[in-house]
Write an enzyme that holds these catalytic residues in place. Structure first.
Site, PDB file in Angstrom:
ATOM      1  CG  ASP A  49      -1.821   1.191   1.286  1.00  0.00           C
ATOM      2  OD1 ASP A  49      -2.890   1.115   0.641  1.00  0.00           O
ATOM      3  OD2 ASP A  49      -1.482   2.214   1.917  1.00  0.00           O
ATOM      4  CE1 TYR A  54       0.389   7.742   2.657  1.00  0.00           C
ATOM      5  CE2 TYR A  54       0.856   5.464   2.111  1.00  0.00           C
ATOM      6  CZ  TYR A  54       0.018   6.408   2.645  1.00  0.00           C
ATOM      7  OH  TYR A  54      -1.190   6.014   3.179  1.00  0.00           O
ATOM      8  CE  LYS A  83      -3.865   4.545   0.443  1.00  0.00           C
ATOM      9  NZ  LYS A  83      -2.472   4.495   0.893  1.00  0.00           N
ATOM     10  CG  HIS A 116      -4.779   9.556   0.227  1.00  0.00           C
ATOM     11  ND1 HIS A 116      -3.433   9.518   0.023  1.00  0.00           N
ATOM     12  CD2 HIS A 116      -4.961   9.119   1.497  1.00  0.00           C
ATOM     13  CE1 HIS A 116      -2.833   9.079   1.118  1.00  0.00           C
ATOM     14  NE2 HIS A 116      -3.739   8.834   2.026  1.00  0.00           N
TER      15      HIS A 116
HETATM   16  P1  NDP Z   1       0.150   1.141  11.917  1.00  0.00           P
HETATM   17  O1  NDP Z   1      -1.109   1.378  12.674  1.00  0.00           O
HETATM   18  O2  NDP Z   1       0.257  -0.021  11.007  1.00  0.00           O
HETATM   19  O3  NDP Z   1       1.316   1.106  13.020  1.00  0.00           O
HETATM   20  C1  NDP Z   1       2.650   1.207  12.717  1.00  0.00           C
HETATM   21  C2  NDP Z   1       3.409   1.267  14.025  1.00  0.00           C
HETATM   22  O4  NDP Z   1       3.248   0.041  14.726  1.00  0.00           O
HETATM   23  C3  NDP Z   1       4.882   1.494  13.809  1.00  0.00           C
HETATM   24  O5  NDP Z   1       5.326   2.421  14.777  1.00  0.00           O
HETATM   25  C4  NDP Z   1       5.486   0.127  14.082  1.00  0.00           C
HETATM   26  O6  NDP Z   1       6.784   0.228  14.681  1.00  0.00           O
HETATM   27  C5  NDP Z   1       4.522  -0.475  15.064  1.00  0.00           C
HETATM   28  N1  NDP Z   1       4.470  -1.925  14.918  1.00  0.00           N
HETATM   29  C6  NDP Z   1       4.259  -2.643  13.794  1.00  0.00           C
HETATM   30  N2  NDP Z   1       4.244  -3.961  14.051  1.00  0.00           N
HETATM   31  C7  NDP Z   1       4.449  -4.089  15.372  1.00  0.00           C
HETATM   32  C8  NDP Z   1       4.558  -5.204  16.218  1.00  0.00           C
HETATM   33  N3  NDP Z   1       4.409  -6.458  15.766  1.00  0.00           N
HETATM   34  N4  NDP Z   1       4.792  -4.985  17.549  1.00  0.00           N
HETATM   35  C9  NDP Z   1       4.930  -3.717  18.024  1.00  0.00           C
HETATM   36  N5  NDP Z   1       4.842  -2.620  17.263  1.00  0.00           N
HETATM   37  C10 NDP Z   1       4.594  -2.805  15.936  1.00  0.00           C
HETATM   38  O7  NDP Z   1       0.578   2.489  11.149  1.00  0.00           O
HETATM   39  P2  NDP Z   1       0.128   3.340   9.939  1.00  0.00           P
HETATM   40  O8  NDP Z   1      -0.588   4.548  10.461  1.00  0.00           O
HETATM   41  O9  NDP Z   1       1.334   3.533   9.112  1.00  0.00           O
HETATM   42  O10 NDP Z   1      -0.956   2.498   9.117  1.00  0.00           O
HETATM   43  C11 NDP Z   1      -0.627   1.396   8.289  1.00  0.00           C
HETATM   44  C12 NDP Z   1      -0.691   1.751   6.805  1.00  0.00           C
HETATM   45  O11 NDP Z   1      -1.988   2.211   6.445  1.00  0.00           O
HETATM   46  C13 NDP Z   1       0.207   2.927   6.391  1.00  0.00           C
HETATM   47  O12 NDP Z   1       1.581   2.604   6.391  1.00  0.00           O
HETATM   48  C14 NDP Z   1      -0.381   3.286   5.060  1.00  0.00           C
HETATM   49  O13 NDP Z   1       0.035   2.362   4.074  1.00  0.00           O
HETATM   50  C15 NDP Z   1      -1.881   3.149   5.364  1.00  0.00           C
HETATM   51  N6  NDP Z   1      -2.472   4.437   5.808  1.00  0.00           N
HETATM   52  C16 NDP Z   1      -3.429   5.002   4.995  1.00  0.00           C
HETATM   53  C17 NDP Z   1      -3.989   6.212   5.324  1.00  0.00           C
HETATM   54  C18 NDP Z   1      -5.018   6.816   4.443  1.00  0.00           C
HETATM   55  O14 NDP Z   1      -5.335   8.006   4.624  1.00  0.00           O
HETATM   56  N7  NDP Z   1      -5.577   6.070   3.508  1.00  0.00           N
HETATM   57  C19 NDP Z   1      -3.589   6.969   6.530  1.00  0.00           C
HETATM   58  C20 NDP Z   1      -2.607   6.267   7.343  1.00  0.00           C
HETATM   59  C21 NDP Z   1      -2.105   5.050   6.977  1.00  0.00           C
HETATM   60  P3  NDP Z   1       8.030  -0.639  14.104  1.00  0.00           P
HETATM   61  O15 NDP Z   1       8.405  -0.018  12.803  1.00  0.00           O
HETATM   62  O16 NDP Z   1       9.035  -0.474  15.179  1.00  0.00           O
HETATM   63  O17 NDP Z   1       7.554  -2.058  13.980  1.00  0.00           O
END
Ligand code: NDP
Length: 294
Positions: A49, A54, A83, A116
């Site tokens: 995604d 981004y 998006k 988006h």
């Molecule tokens: P998430 O809710 O997926 O959370 C990411 C965070 O969780 C990071 O800090 C990561 O740290 C931590 N994390 C991931 N796996 C674990 C684990 N197993 N244990 C502990 N911590 C963990 O974040 P996003 O807000 O980025 O949402 C996911 C995706 O959704 C985005 O990357 C994007 O592709 C999409 N998105 C779309 C939007 C829209 O407007 N359409 C808006 C926001 C996001 P670490 O790196 O240390 O693992």
């Protein structure tokens, strides 16, 4: 498409999409992108995604073309979503932005293209022209489907009013709605609209966003359930979503987390524990909230 052990969902146009994709918001630079995509492909992810905003489409395209042969994968083994940025809403601009995303990714087609955000960055949220612009974008996206440049189209950050309006004029129904979704934010009305219209509901920020110590990953109720199942909190959050038929696109830059996050298809949460998690809903957006966009 080459099979992966991870499940896929059939969209309303017959296209198969992996139920879990890899989120890439805030992941930039060729070295980091290459490291995370390598870990994701090794773990079995087959969907990525991204979005024009981004600023990583170019890196993703370049890294994928190097990594796919390593995993004996072809373009059509991978499902790529991008998006339309809010600044590119409207006639002509949408088509141009799509072409630019495609060319930055180095691809001939996209699997999924989403609006988006229901608004346009040129307008205030209350401006009535937002509605016109997103309608123009939708019609351009429908024509891209007709030309075979994208396999499925959808929307993101849509509230019930935006989705109802779209369902009133679309010739092609959206295949996917991608919205913020986690136990602190269950947008029931728009989810029910999606289920009733066979639109796949895909969660973003399932883990509560990348904010440090975010309140979703540190929720004590979920931590307790995680101990009971001997799983990580992230795995419980992701399992809770898929058990409600919601798609997931967790983001991580940690290879261990990347691998753990797709191990959520070999255990079940009990109905009682699902209910306990559902009760945590407090309608709290930790990311974006488009409710005021006209
Ligand atoms: P998430 O809710 O997926 O959370 C990411 C965070 O969780 C990071 O800090 C990561 O740290 C931590 N994390 C991931 N796996 C674990 C684990 N197993 N244990 C502990 N911590 C963990 O974040 P996003 O807000 O980025 O949402 C996911 C995706 O959704 C985005 O990357 C994007 O592709 C999409 N998105 C779309 C939007 C829209 O407007 N359409 C808006 C926001 C996001 P670490 O790196 O240390 O693992």
């Amino acid at each position: 498409m080459m099979s992966s052990r991870l499940p896929r969902v059939k969209l309303n146009n017959g296209i198969l999409m992996p139920l879990i994709g890899f989120g890439t918001y805030k992941i930039q630079g060729n070295d980091t992108v290459s490291m995370v995509l390598d870990a994701a492909l090794a773990a079995g992810y087959r969907a990525i995604d991204t979005a024009s905003v981004y600023k990583n489409e170019e890196s993703i395209g370049a890294c994928l073309s190097k990594l796919l042969p390593k995993y004996n994968l072809k373009r059509d083994d991978i499902f790529i979503t991008s998006k339309l940025a809010p600044r590119d809403q409207g006639n002509g601009k949408c088509r141009e932005a799509f072409q630019q995303s495609l060319s930055r990714l180095g691809l001939e087609y996209l699997d999924l293209y989403l609006i988006h955000w229901p608004g346009s960055s040129d307008m205030k949220p209350q401006d009535k022209r937002n509605r016109e612009l997103r309608q123009q974008s939708w019609y351009e996206m429908e024509s891209l489907i007709g030309e075979g440049k994208v396999k499925a189209i959808g929307i993101s950050n849509y509230h019930p009013q935006h989705l109802k309006e779209l369902l009133g004029y679309c010739k092609i129904r959206p295949a996917v709605l991608q919205n913020e979704h986690h136990p602190h934010l269950i947008q029931k009305e728009v989810m029910d609209l999606c289920f009733a219209n066979n639109i796949h509901y895909q969660a973003y920020s399932s883990l509560g966003t990348s904010a440090k110590d975010n309140p979703v990953l540190s929720d004590p109720v979920i931590q307790k359930i995680a101990e009971k199942y001997e799983k990580s909190v992230a795995q419980i959050l992701l399992r809770w979503a898929v058990q409600h038929d919601v798609g997931i696109i967790p983001k991580s830059t940690n290879p261990e987390h990347i691998a753990d996050n797709c191990k959520v298809f070999d255990f079940q949460l009990s109905a009682e524990d699902l209910d306990k998690i559902d009760l945590l809903n407090k309608q709290h957006h930790y990311c974006w909230n488009a409710s005021e966009v006209f």
